[in-house]
Write a protein that holds these residues in place. Structure first.
Motif: not given
Length: 253
Positions: A110, A114-115, A117-119, A157-158, A160-162
């Motif tokens: 997870w 998240q790190t 794709n988003l951070k 995870a994918y 929610s990150s996108k």
């Protein structure tokens, strides 16, 4: 059509050495931009930069960087500006996907998704935008996904990150519009890239995707390049905060 010309512009493409990132790098260089591509693999970064230079005749720079490390991204930005004198276009392309049911999803996987794709796009923008503000010009293009707007099982995870990246794009657009900096997201659907080979090579999974695609085929990476060049060009100056889906009609159902 001369307004699509990117001569004199400098673009930074994270994960720009394979898949969609390499296609984006080639397209921007073909339109006239000098490009900086990042990879965690030094040989891959250099080989990709050399190949783009030979193909397009543009100046290129291949840099090793972990885009989840702010200090490393700052170093990339400094190197790009030292080399080219400016930095106009940021393509936040680096991404990863781990497919598991939610109840089997471990915390490490997870955090990785998240790190990356988003951070990482957040960190890259923080590093690049001060230079764009100085120039009074900038183009930020975040590579999100149609799965930021619709869901699939085993992609918690994918997705929610996108989805988060689309929202982050909108905030970027609002905060930096006064500096002549635009921020938009491209949301690809199923494209035939290395990341998706496991799905493509699985007959049942592949057929599931084809059944949801009105065009009855996977997209090819070059089919995203026209939009990429447009968003990087002067012609897109009135477009900011948008998330453009290119998905073969999947989300139209």
């Amino acid at each position: 059509m001369t307004n699509f010309n990117l001569d004199g512009k400098v673009a930074l493409i994270t994960g720009g050495c394979q898949g969609l990132g390499l296609e984006f790098s080639r397209a921007l260089a073909s339109a006239g931009a000098n490009v900086v591509v990042t990879s965690r693999d030094e040989r891959k970064a250099q080989a990709s930069a050399d190949a783009i230079r030979k193909e397009t005749g543009r100046d290129t720079l291949g840099v090793v960087a972990d885009v989840t490390d702010f200090a490393q991204i700052q170093a990339v930005v400094e190197q790009a500006v030292d080399t080219f004198g400016r930095l106009d276009i940021l393509i936040n392309n680096a991404g990863v996907n781990v497919r598991k049911p939610i109840l089997e999803y471990d915390e490490q996987s997870w955090d990785l998704v998240q790190t990356t794709n988003l951070k990482a796009p957040f960190l890259c923008a923080k590093a690049v935008v001060p230079q764009m503000i100085k120039q009074k010009f900038g183009r930020i293009i975040n590579i999100a996904s149609m799965l930021g707007t619709v869901a699939l099982p085993e992609r918690s995870a994918y997705c929610s990150s996108k989805g988060g990246l689309i929202q982050l794009t909108k905030v970027m657009a609002l905060e930096w519009a006064e500096h002549n900096i635009t921020a938009n997201a491209i949301c690809p659907g199923p494209f035939a890239t290395d990341m998706n080979q496991a799905v493509i090579n699985n007959p049942d999974a592949n057929q599931f995707f084809l059944n949801h695609l009105p065009v009855k085929r996977w997209g090819q990476p070059e089919e995203l390049t026209g939009l990429m060049v447009y968003l990087a060009s002067d012609l897109s100056s009135f477009m900011t905060g948008s998330a453009i889906v290119i998905d073969g009609g999947w989300t139209s159902e």
